[in-house]
Design a protein around this motif. Structure first.
Motif, mmCIF file in Angstrom:
data_model
loop_
_atom_site.group_PDB
_atom_site.id
_atom_site.type_symbol
_atom_site.label_atom_id
_atom_site.label_comp_id
_atom_site.label_asym_id
_atom_site.label_seq_id
_atom_site.Cartn_x
_atom_site.Cartn_y
_atom_site.Cartn_z
ATOM 1 N N LEU A 144 70.285 39.303 53.886
ATOM 2 C CA LEU A 144 70.638 38.767 55.198
ATOM 3 C C LEU A 144 71.833 37.842 55.035
ATOM 4 C CD1 LEU A 144 70.072 38.085 58.256
ATOM 5 C CD2 LEU A 144 68.689 36.179 57.405
ATOM 6 N N THR A 145 72.847 38.015 55.893
ATOM 7 C CA THR A 145 74.005 37.134 55.891
ATOM 8 C C THR A 145 74.272 36.676 57.320
ATOM 9 O OG1 THR A 145 74.985 38.306 54.010
ATOM 10 C CG2 THR A 145 76.439 36.895 55.302
ATOM 11 N N VAL A 146 74.355 35.371 57.502
ATOM 12 C CA VAL A 146 74.668 34.803 58.818
ATOM 13 C C VAL A 146 75.998 34.059 58.702
ATOM 14 C CG1 VAL A 146 73.917 33.290 60.684
ATOM 15 C CG2 VAL A 146 72.219 34.561 59.351
ATOM 16 N N ASN A 147 77.016 34.562 59.421
ATOM 17 C CA ASN A 147 78.353 33.961 59.382
ATOM 18 C C ASN A 147 78.732 33.265 60.677
ATOM 19 O OD1 ASN A 147 78.973 34.980 56.735
ATOM 20 N ND2 ASN A 147 79.312 36.997 57.655
ATOM 21 N N GLY A 148 78.110 33.649 61.784
ATOM 22 C CA GLY A 148 78.450 33.083 63.081
ATOM 23 C C GLY A 148 77.423 33.480 64.117
ATOM 24 N N GLY A 149 77.643 33.058 65.361
ATOM 25 C CA GLY A 149 76.712 33.373 66.429
ATOM 26 C C GLY A 149 75.490 32.486 66.402
ATOM 27 N N GLU A 150 74.497 32.872 67.202
ATOM 28 C CA GLU A 150 73.253 32.112 67.308
ATOM 29 C C GLU A 150 72.053 33.030 67.116
ATOM 30 O OE1 GLU A 150 73.100 30.138 71.052
ATOM 31 O OE2 GLU A 150 74.886 28.907 70.676
ATOM 32 N N LEU A 151 71.063 32.533 66.375
ATOM 33 C CA LEU A 151 69.766 33.191 66.237
ATOM 34 C C LEU A 151 68.704 32.246 66.776
ATOM 35 C CD1 LEU A 151 69.788 34.751 62.633
ATOM 36 C CD2 LEU A 151 69.922 35.976 64.798
ATOM 37 N N TRP A 152 67.892 32.742 67.718
ATOM 38 C CA TRP A 152 66.773 31.980 68.269
ATOM 39 C C TRP A 152 65.510 32.802 68.006
ATOM 40 C CZ3 TRP A 152 67.379 27.175 70.579
ATOM 41 C CH2 TRP A 152 68.699 26.791 70.837
ATOM 42 N N ASN A 193 72.100 34.514 52.782
ATOM 43 C CA ASN A 193 73.295 33.673 52.751
ATOM 44 C C ASN A 193 73.579 33.164 54.154
ATOM 45 O OD1 ASN A 193 74.186 34.303 49.879
ATOM 46 N ND2 ASN A 193 74.107 36.355 50.765
ATOM 47 N N PHE A 194 73.620 31.845 54.295
ATOM 48 C CA PHE A 194 73.915 31.217 55.578
ATOM 49 C C PHE A 194 75.255 30.495 55.447
ATOM 50 C CE2 PHE A 194 69.339 31.602 55.185
ATOM 51 C CZ PHE A 194 68.953 32.097 56.417
ATOM 52 N N ASN A 195 76.284 31.071 56.051
ATOM 53 C CA ASN A 195 77.643 30.560 55.917
ATOM 54 C C ASN A 195 78.171 29.913 57.183
ATOM 55 O OD1 ASN A 195 77.736 31.756 53.281
ATOM 56 N ND2 ASN A 195 78.134 33.733 54.265
ATOM 57 N N ASN A 228 67.422 34.618 46.157
ATOM 58 C CA ASN A 228 68.019 33.295 46.308
ATOM 59 C C ASN A 228 68.364 33.003 47.767
ATOM 60 O OD1 ASN A 228 67.985 32.975 43.498
ATOM 61 N ND2 ASN A 228 70.038 33.850 43.274
ATOM 62 N N ILE A 229 68.355 31.724 48.116
ATOM 63 C CA ILE A 229 68.884 31.257 49.393
ATOM 64 C C ILE A 229 70.130 30.431 49.100
ATOM 65 C CG2 ILE A 229 68.527 29.762 51.388
ATOM 66 C CD1 ILE A 229 65.609 30.465 51.372
ATOM 67 N N ASN A 230 71.243 30.795 49.749
ATOM 68 C CA ASN A 230 72.500 30.068 49.619
ATOM 69 C C ASN A 230 72.940 29.595 50.994
ATOM 70 O OD1 ASN A 230 72.856 30.809 46.739
ATOM 71 N ND2 ASN A 230 73.111 32.872 47.587
ATOM 72 N N ILE A 231 73.096 28.291 51.145
ATOM 73 C CA ILE A 231 73.505 27.711 52.432
ATOM 74 C C ILE A 231 74.808 26.960 52.216
ATOM 75 C CG2 ILE A 231 72.879 26.169 54.325
ATOM 76 C CD1 ILE A 231 69.923 26.610 53.498
ATOM 77 N N SER A 232 75.866 27.417 52.890
ATOM 78 C CA SER A 232 77.175 26.785 52.727
ATOM 79 C C SER A 232 77.744 26.247 54.031
ATOM 80 C CB SER A 232 78.166 27.777 52.111
ATOM 81 O OG SER A 232 78.376 28.884 52.971
ATOM 82 N N GLY A 233 77.134 26.581 55.160
ATOM 83 C CA GLY A 233 77.654 26.116 56.440
ATOM 84 C C GLY A 233 76.721 26.466 57.571
ATOM 85 N N GLY A 234 77.122 26.074 58.783
ATOM 86 C CA GLY A 234 76.318 26.350 59.963
ATOM 87 C C GLY A 234 75.185 25.358 60.133
ATOM 88 N N ARG A 235 74.289 25.702 61.018
ATOM 89 C CA ARG A 235 73.121 24.854 61.315
ATOM 90 C C ARG A 235 71.858 25.690 61.211
ATOM 91 N NH1 ARG A 235 72.593 21.738 67.009
ATOM 92 N NH2 ARG A 235 73.651 20.084 65.852
ATOM 93 N N THR A 281 70.236 26.943 46.893
ATOM 94 C CA THR A 281 71.498 26.233 46.708
ATOM 95 C C THR A 281 72.054 25.844 48.068
ATOM 96 O OG1 THR A 281 71.977 27.501 44.697
ATOM 97 C CG2 THR A 281 73.806 26.321 45.716
ATOM 98 N N ILE A 282 72.278 24.555 48.263
ATOM 99 C CA ILE A 282 72.844 24.046 49.518
ATOM 100 C C ILE A 282 74.136 23.321 49.188
ATOM 101 C CG2 ILE A 282 72.491 22.581 51.538
ATOM 102 C CD1 ILE A 282 69.467 22.925 51.119
ATOM 103 N N THR A 283 75.242 23.833 49.708
ATOM 104 C CA THR A 283 76.551 23.227 49.465
ATOM 105 C C THR A 283 77.199 22.688 50.729
ATOM 106 O OG1 THR A 283 77.659 25.373 49.699
ATOM 107 C CG2 THR A 283 76.953 24.742 47.485
#
Length: 582
Positions: free
Chosen positions: A310-318, A336-338, A368-375, A395-397
Motif C-alpha cells: 500500500l502506498t499513500v501519496n496524496g488525497g484523503e482516506l476515511w 508507505n505513507f508519503n 515494514n511501515i514507512n511514514i515520511s509525510g502526510g497525516r 520507520t517514521i521520518t
C-alpha cells in the motif's frame, strides 16, 4: 497476568456469586468466552483523553468537492489515460427500448431486456448507454479496447450482473457529466460483481455512479482498476467485498464511497498493489469476523486490504470498521505513507472462535511501515484494538502520526526508528510506543502516553535483549520510558503532573505546548536537544496545532507555574514483555 490463569480466577469468582444479573461483569466475561464472542474489557489500567482525536468520526460523503492535496497520478501504462485514446465511433444503446442492430461493425443483440454488444475487431468504439430496466443487463464483448459512456442509465438484473464487461481488453467507463447512473445485481446468481470486468477497468468522467452488489462483490475486475479525478462513485455490497481487483487498484482522484456489511468482507480489496494519489475515499465496514474454512483461520473485515503493498501519496482516506475483529487497513507486505491524509476508526472488539481470534487494528501491516509525510490519525476503542501495528520494522521520518488506541497505540514486532515528524501515541490500556526490538528515537516530536504501571509510554523489548536508544528529538512521555534505556540525550522527570492541563516545554528557542490526558501513567518525563524548561497551567494562543489540538508548536504562551525537573535514567514499573499482555 497469564490469560489462562486470569480466566480461571474469573471462573472461580463467577462460581462464588450466588445470584447473577445482566450487569454482572464476570457473567459477561464467562458467557462471551464460552460463546466464542467478543472479550469485554477487564483491564484495570486506563488512559483517557479528549479533543478531536478522541471524537472525530467517519461517514459517507457524496459531495463532489475533492481535496486539493494530490500527488502525480499513476497509471500502469500510458494507454490507461483516457486522453491518450480515441473513441470517436459512438454506438447508442437505450435500455428502456433496446433494439437489435448492427452499426459500424458492432453487433447488438437483444433478449428481452438483456442486451449483448460485440464490437469484434472494431477499434475506437464508445458505447453510449442510457435508459432503464428493472429486469435486464448489458454485456459487452470484443477484441479491442473500448469505452462505455454511462449517460443516465439504471440497470437492475435480478438474476446476475447488471454490467458485464467480458472483453479482456481495456474498458474505459466514462460517467457522463451531470448524469446519475445505477447498477444493481440480483441475489443468488454466480456473478463476481454487479459490475464485472474481465480486463482493465478505468473510471473517468464527472458524473455519478451507484453500484449495489447483492450476491458477491460490488465492482470486480480480473485485472486492475483506476479511478480518475471527477468521478463520484458509491458502492454497496451485502455479501462480499465492495471493490475487488486481482492486479491492483490505483486511486488518482474522484470521490469513492464504499459500504460493506458481510462478515469478514473488505471494502477495497486487491491481490496486488494499492496506490492512493488523490481524491477522497471513504469506506465503512460493519461485518463481524468469520472463520475461513479454506485457510482454517479467523479473519476480520477491513476497509482496505491488499495482498501486496500500500502506498499513500496524496488525497484523503476515511475508514471506519465497526464489527468485531475489524481493521481499517490490512496490508500483507509493505506500507508507505508519503503524503495525503488517513483517518481510521475501529469500534469492534476481538472476534474469537475455535480457539482462534482476530483482533481489531487501525492499521495492520505484515511488512515494514514507512511514514515520511502526510497525516495519519487512528482511534480504536474495542477490546484488544491496537492502533498502528507492523510485524516487522517501523520507520517514521516525517508527517503527523496520532494514534489513540485501546491497546498499544503504535507497535512494531521488530525495530522502531523515529528521526522526524510529529508522533502522538496513547495506549488506553497498554503502552504508547511499543517496539519488540530496539526503539531508536533520533529526532522529531514524540508525545507518548501509557495506561499506568506496569506499562510505559515508550517501551522496548529489554527482556529480549533490546533497548530504547534516545539520541535526539523532543519527547514528552506520560508514564516514563523502558527500564535499561540508553539515554544519550538527557531525560528529565517532572516533580509532578496534573491531568487535563496545558504545559509548555521549551527547548532552546522552540516551545512545544501540550495538554495532558485526563488519566494516564505515573510520572512525566521530558527530553530535548538541550536542558528544557517546563511550565504548567499555561494558556496558549495561535501556533500550529497537532494531534487534534493536543499539541501546539510556536504559539504564544502566557501564565503558568515553573515545574522542577530532575535527572531521569529510565524505568517506571516492571517490564511487561513484548507488546504487554495480549
Amino acid at each position: 497476568m497469564n490469560k489462562f490463569l486470569f480466566f480461571l480466577v474469573l471462573m472461580a469468582s463467577a462460581a462464588s456469586v450466588t445470584s447473577c444479573t445482566q450487569d454482572d461483569p464476570y457473567e459477561e466475561y464467562f458467557n462471551n468466552w464460552m460463546n466464542n464472542n467478543v472479550t469485554p474489557n477487564t483491564s484495570s489500567g486506563n488512559s483517557a483523553t479528549t479533543g478531536e482525536l478522541a471524537s472525530f468520526d467517519v461517514a459517507i460523503d457524496k459531495s463532489t468537492a475533492e481535496p486539493t492535496d494530490v500527488a502525480t497520478a499513476y497509471y500502469p501504462d500510458e494507454e490507461d489515460m483516457l486522453e491518450n485514446n480515441d473513441f470517436s465511433t459512438e454506438v447508442a444503446i437505450d435500455l428502456s427500448n433496446p433494439v437489435s442492430k448492427t452499426v459500424d461493425g458492432v453487433e447488438i443483440t437483444v433478449n428481452g431486456s438483456h442486451v449483448t454488444a460485440n464490437h469484434g475487431s472494431e477499434k475506437k468504439v464508445c458505447y453510449v448507454v442510457s435508459g432503464s430496466t428493472t429486469n435486464g443487463s448489458l454485456t459487452i464483448l470484443g477484441e479491442k479496447k473500448y469505452a462505455v459512456k454511462l449517460n443516465g442509465v439504471s440497470i437492475t438484473n435480478p438474476d446476475s450482473a447488471a454490467l458485464n464487461l467480458l472483453s479482456n481488453k481495456r474498458a474505459f467507463v466514462i460517467l457522463a457529466d451531470g448524469t446519475t447512473n445505477t447498477l444493481i445485481d440480483g441475489v443468488g446468481g454466480s456473478q463476481k460483481g454487479a459490475l464485472y470486468c474481465k480486463g482493465k477497468l478505468l473510471f473517468n468522467g464527472s458524473g455519478s455512479l451507484s453500484v449495489t452488489g447483492n450476491t458477491n462483490n460490488g465492482i470486480h475486475s480480473a485485472d486492475y482498476i483506476t479511478f480518475s479525478k471527477g468521478c463520484n462513485i458509491y458502492v454497496k455490497a451485502t455479501e462480499n467485498h465492495g471493490v475487488k481487483a486481482n492486479d491492483g487498484i490505483f486511486i488518482n482522484g474522484g470521490v469513492l464511497n464504499v459500504e460493506v456489511s458481510a462478515a469478514a468482507a473488505k471494502g477495497i480489496n486487491s491481490e496486488s498493489h494499492i496506490i492512493i494519489n488523490g481524491g477522497r475515499t471513504t469506506v465503512l465496514t460493519t461485518g463481524n469476523g468469520a472463520y475461513d474454512t479454506t485457510d482454517k483461520s479467523v479473519k476480520g473485515a477491513a476497509c482496505i486490504k491488499t495482498d501486496s503493498t500500500l502506498t499513500v501519496n496524496g488525497g484523503e482516506l476515511w475508514l471506519k470498521s465497526t464489527g468485531s475483529g475489524g481493521k481499517g487497513i490490512n496490508v500483507d507486505m509493505e506500507a508507505n505513507f508519503n503524503g495525503g491524509s488517513v483517518y481510521v476508526v475501529t469500534t469492534g472488539g476481538q472476534y474469537k472462535i475455535n480457539n482462534d481470534s482476530s483482533s481489531p487494528k487501525g492499521i495492520k501491516v505484515d511488512g515494514n511501515i514507512n511514514i515520511s509525510g502526510g497525516r495519519i490519525w487512528v482511534r480504536t476503542s474495542g477490546y484488544n484494538g491496537e492502533g498502528i501495528e507492523t510485524k516487522k520494522q517501523m520507520t517514521i521520518t516525517g508527517g503527523e502520526v496520532a494514534s489513540y488506541a485501546y491497546d498499544d497505540a503504535i507497535n512494531s514486532k521488530s525495530n522502531m526508528t523515529i528521526t522526524g515528524g510529529y508522533v502522538y501515541a496513547q495506549g488506553q490500556h497498554n503502552d504508547g510506543l511499543d517496539a519488540n526490538g530496539n526503539c531508536y528515537i533520533k529526532g522529531g516530536t514524540i508525545f507518548a502516553i501509557c495506561s499506568g504501571t506496569p506499562e510505559v509510554a515508550i517501551d522496548a523489548n529489554t527482556e529480549g535483549g533490546y533497548k530504547l536508544y534516545v539520541t535526539g528529538g523532543t519527547i514528552v512521555a506520560v508514564g516514563g520510558v523502558e527500564n535499561g534505556s540508553s539515554l544519550s540525550q538527557s531525560c528529565y522527570q517532572a516533580s509532578s503532573w496534573s491531568a487535563s492541563t496545558w504545559y509548555a516545554l521549551t527547548v532552546g528557542s522552540s516551545t512545544f505546548s501540550f495538554k495532558t490526558p485526563s488519566s494516564g501513567g505515573s510520572g512525566l518525563v521530558v527530553s530535548g536537544a538541550s536542558q528544557p524548561t517546563l511550565l504548567s497551567g499555561v494558556s496558549v494562543s495561535d501556533g500550529t496545532s497537532y494531534f487534534g489540538g493536543l499539541g501546539i508548536y510556536g504559539g504564544t504562551v502566557s501564565g503558568g507555574t515553573n515545574i522542577s525537573l530532575s535527572s531521569y535514567s529510565g524505568g517506571n514499573g516492571m517490564n511487561s514483555g513484548p507488546g504487554g499482555w495480549h
